[in-house]
Scaffold this motif. Sequence first.
Motif, mmCIF file in Angstrom:
data_model
loop_
_atom_site.group_PDB
_atom_site.id
_atom_site.type_symbol
_atom_site.label_atom_id
_atom_site.label_comp_id
_atom_site.label_asym_id
_atom_site.label_seq_id
_atom_site.Cartn_x
_atom_site.Cartn_y
_atom_site.Cartn_z
ATOM 1 N N ILE A 144 43.349 36.418 37.453
ATOM 2 C CA ILE A 144 42.401 37.397 36.924
ATOM 3 C C ILE A 144 42.892 38.814 37.183
ATOM 4 C CG2 ILE A 144 40.076 38.330 37.240
ATOM 5 C CD1 ILE A 144 39.091 35.448 37.539
ATOM 6 N N LYS A 145 43.423 39.079 38.372
ATOM 7 C CA LYS A 145 43.959 40.407 38.670
ATOM 8 C C LYS A 145 45.135 40.734 37.747
ATOM 9 C CE LYS A 145 42.779 40.658 43.553
ATOM 10 N NZ LYS A 145 43.339 40.672 44.915
ATOM 11 N N LEU A 146 45.962 39.741 37.448
ATOM 12 C CA LEU A 146 47.086 39.949 36.542
ATOM 13 C C LEU A 146 46.593 40.301 35.146
ATOM 14 C CD1 LEU A 146 50.208 39.728 36.192
ATOM 15 C CD2 LEU A 146 49.798 37.382 35.478
ATOM 16 N N TRP A 147 45.576 39.601 34.656
ATOM 17 C CA TRP A 147 44.998 39.898 33.343
ATOM 18 C C TRP A 147 44.443 41.311 33.285
ATOM 19 C CZ3 TRP A 147 41.487 35.181 31.813
ATOM 20 C CH2 TRP A 147 42.294 34.090 31.489
ATOM 21 N N MET A 148 43.759 41.718 34.372
ATOM 22 C CA MET A 148 43.152 43.044 34.396
ATOM 23 C C MET A 148 44.210 44.135 34.465
ATOM 24 S SD MET A 148 39.961 42.433 36.979
ATOM 25 C CE MET A 148 39.794 44.160 37.316
ATOM 26 N N GLY A 149 45.358 43.834 35.063
ATOM 27 C CA GLY A 149 46.411 44.815 35.205
ATOM 28 C C GLY A 149 46.152 45.820 36.308
ATOM 29 N N THR A 150 45.196 45.523 37.142
ATOM 30 C CA THR A 150 44.852 46.438 38.227
ATOM 31 C C THR A 150 44.267 45.640 39.384
ATOM 32 O OG1 THR A 150 43.569 48.378 38.826
ATOM 33 C CG2 THR A 150 42.554 46.870 37.276
ATOM 34 N N MET A 151 44.209 46.267 40.529
ATOM 35 C CA MET A 151 43.647 45.604 41.698
ATOM 36 C C MET A 151 42.174 45.951 41.891
ATOM 37 S SD MET A 151 46.043 43.828 42.920
ATOM 38 C CE MET A 151 46.487 43.596 44.608
ATOM 39 N N HIS A 152 41.654 46.901 41.119
ATOM 40 C CA HIS A 152 40.297 47.385 41.316
ATOM 41 C C HIS A 152 39.387 46.906 40.194
ATOM 42 C CE1 HIS A 152 41.924 50.018 44.373
ATOM 43 N NE2 HIS A 152 42.844 50.405 43.507
ATOM 44 N N LEU A 153 38.119 46.787 40.493
ATOM 45 C CA LEU A 153 37.135 46.470 39.466
ATOM 46 C C LEU A 153 36.759 47.751 38.724
ATOM 47 C CD1 LEU A 153 34.961 44.063 41.595
ATOM 48 C CD2 LEU A 153 36.537 43.447 39.779
ATOM 49 N N LEU A 154 36.283 47.610 37.509
ATOM 50 C CA LEU A 154 35.976 48.773 36.689
ATOM 51 C C LEU A 154 34.577 49.319 36.937
ATOM 52 C CD1 LEU A 154 37.511 47.466 33.340
ATOM 53 C CD2 LEU A 154 38.542 49.012 35.006
ATOM 54 N N THR A 155 33.727 48.538 37.595
ATOM 55 C CA THR A 155 32.343 48.942 37.801
ATOM 56 C C THR A 155 32.037 49.122 39.280
ATOM 57 O OG1 THR A 155 31.654 46.632 37.806
ATOM 58 C CG2 THR A 155 31.550 47.783 35.709
ATOM 59 N N ARG A 156 30.862 49.651 39.544
ATOM 60 C CA ARG A 156 30.362 49.831 40.905
ATOM 61 C C ARG A 156 29.003 49.137 41.010
ATOM 62 N NH1 ARG A 156 34.511 51.986 43.292
ATOM 63 N NH2 ARG A 156 35.288 53.953 42.541
ATOM 64 N N ARG A 157 28.525 48.944 42.212
ATOM 65 C CA ARG A 157 27.251 48.305 42.549
ATOM 66 C C ARG A 157 27.353 46.795 42.349
ATOM 67 N NH1 ARG A 157 24.635 52.974 39.862
ATOM 68 N NH2 ARG A 157 24.117 54.379 41.551
ATOM 69 N N PHE A 158 26.622 46.093 43.178
ATOM 70 C CA PHE A 158 26.747 44.635 43.224
ATOM 71 C C PHE A 158 26.422 43.978 41.884
ATOM 72 C CE2 PHE A 158 25.051 40.391 43.975
ATOM 73 C CZ PHE A 158 26.135 39.821 44.615
ATOM 74 N N LYS A 159 25.333 44.396 41.244
ATOM 75 C CA LYS A 159 24.928 43.771 39.979
ATOM 76 C C LYS A 159 26.009 43.933 38.910
ATOM 77 C CE LYS A 159 21.317 43.921 36.497
ATOM 78 N NZ LYS A 159 20.141 44.624 36.003
ATOM 79 N N ASN A 160 26.569 45.124 38.812
ATOM 80 C CA ASN A 160 27.600 45.381 37.801
ATOM 81 C C ASN A 160 28.898 44.640 38.114
ATOM 82 O OD1 ASN A 160 25.753 47.080 36.615
ATOM 83 N ND2 ASN A 160 26.593 48.918 37.555
ATOM 84 N N VAL A 161 29.286 44.630 39.372
ATOM 85 C CA VAL A 161 30.505 43.926 39.767
ATOM 86 C C VAL A 161 30.332 42.430 39.548
ATOM 87 C CG1 VAL A 161 31.955 43.323 41.745
ATOM 88 C CG2 VAL A 161 31.281 45.689 41.367
ATOM 89 N N SER A 162 29.141 41.914 39.864
ATOM 90 C CA SER A 162 28.858 40.495 39.654
ATOM 91 C C SER A 162 28.983 40.130 38.168
ATOM 92 C CB SER A 162 27.458 40.173 40.164
ATOM 93 O OG SER A 162 27.135 38.839 39.930
ATOM 94 N N THR A 163 28.473 40.987 37.307
ATOM 95 C CA THR A 163 28.581 40.754 35.864
ATOM 96 C C THR A 163 30.036 40.789 35.412
ATOM 97 O OG1 THR A 163 26.410 41.740 35.530
ATOM 98 C CG2 THR A 163 27.826 41.572 33.606
ATOM 99 N N GLU A 164 30.794 41.749 35.905
ATOM 100 C CA GLU A 164 32.200 41.871 35.534
ATOM 101 C C GLU A 164 32.992 40.639 35.966
ATOM 102 O OE1 GLU A 164 35.975 44.916 36.132
ATOM 103 O OE2 GLU A 164 34.026 45.438 36.944
ATOM 104 N N ILE A 165 32.777 40.194 37.196
ATOM 105 C CA ILE A 165 33.475 39.004 37.691
ATOM 106 C C ILE A 165 33.062 37.774 36.890
ATOM 107 C CG2 ILE A 165 33.658 37.439 39.666
ATOM 108 C CD1 ILE A 165 35.395 39.883 39.953
ATOM 109 N N SER A 166 31.770 37.655 36.568
ATOM 110 C CA SER A 166 31.295 36.511 35.786
ATOM 111 C C SER A 166 31.969 36.452 34.426
ATOM 112 C CB SER A 166 29.778 36.567 35.611
ATOM 113 O OG SER A 166 29.135 36.441 36.839
ATOM 114 N N LEU A 167 32.107 37.592 33.765
ATOM 115 C CA LEU A 167 32.766 37.618 32.459
ATOM 116 C C LEU A 167 34.248 37.273 32.569
ATOM 117 C CD1 LEU A 167 31.087 40.757 30.897
ATOM 118 C CD2 LEU A 167 30.790 38.382 30.177
ATOM 119 N N LEU A 168 34.895 37.757 33.617
ATOM 120 C CA LEU A 168 36.311 37.448 33.811
ATOM 121 C C LEU A 168 36.516 35.958 34.087
ATOM 122 C CD1 LEU A 168 37.335 40.538 35.923
ATOM 123 C CD2 LEU A 168 38.159 39.972 33.636
ATOM 124 N N VAL A 169 35.641 35.364 34.890
ATOM 125 C CA VAL A 169 35.749 33.934 35.195
ATOM 126 C C VAL A 169 35.441 33.103 33.949
ATOM 127 C CG1 VAL A 169 34.748 32.061 36.558
ATOM 128 C CG2 VAL A 169 35.332 34.205 37.653
#
Length: 66
Positions: free
Chosen positions: A15-40
Amino acid sequence: MLHRKQTVEHLFGTIKLWMGTMHLLTRRFKNVSTEISLLVLAYNFRRMLTIIGASGLSKAIRLALQ
């Protein structure tokens, strides 16, 4: 613990390779949770396509909708 680290790392490494970065694009737990869910979800969908192919996937979807 060693076995768990080895099996989980593959997924997050991909997933990190696909994103091309080591950081998530969003902040706050709800947003990060949504981002990770979509990536998975995208990761699992791509694995399904690799394993059973596009025709097998469309056949499985048709059977599920009946």
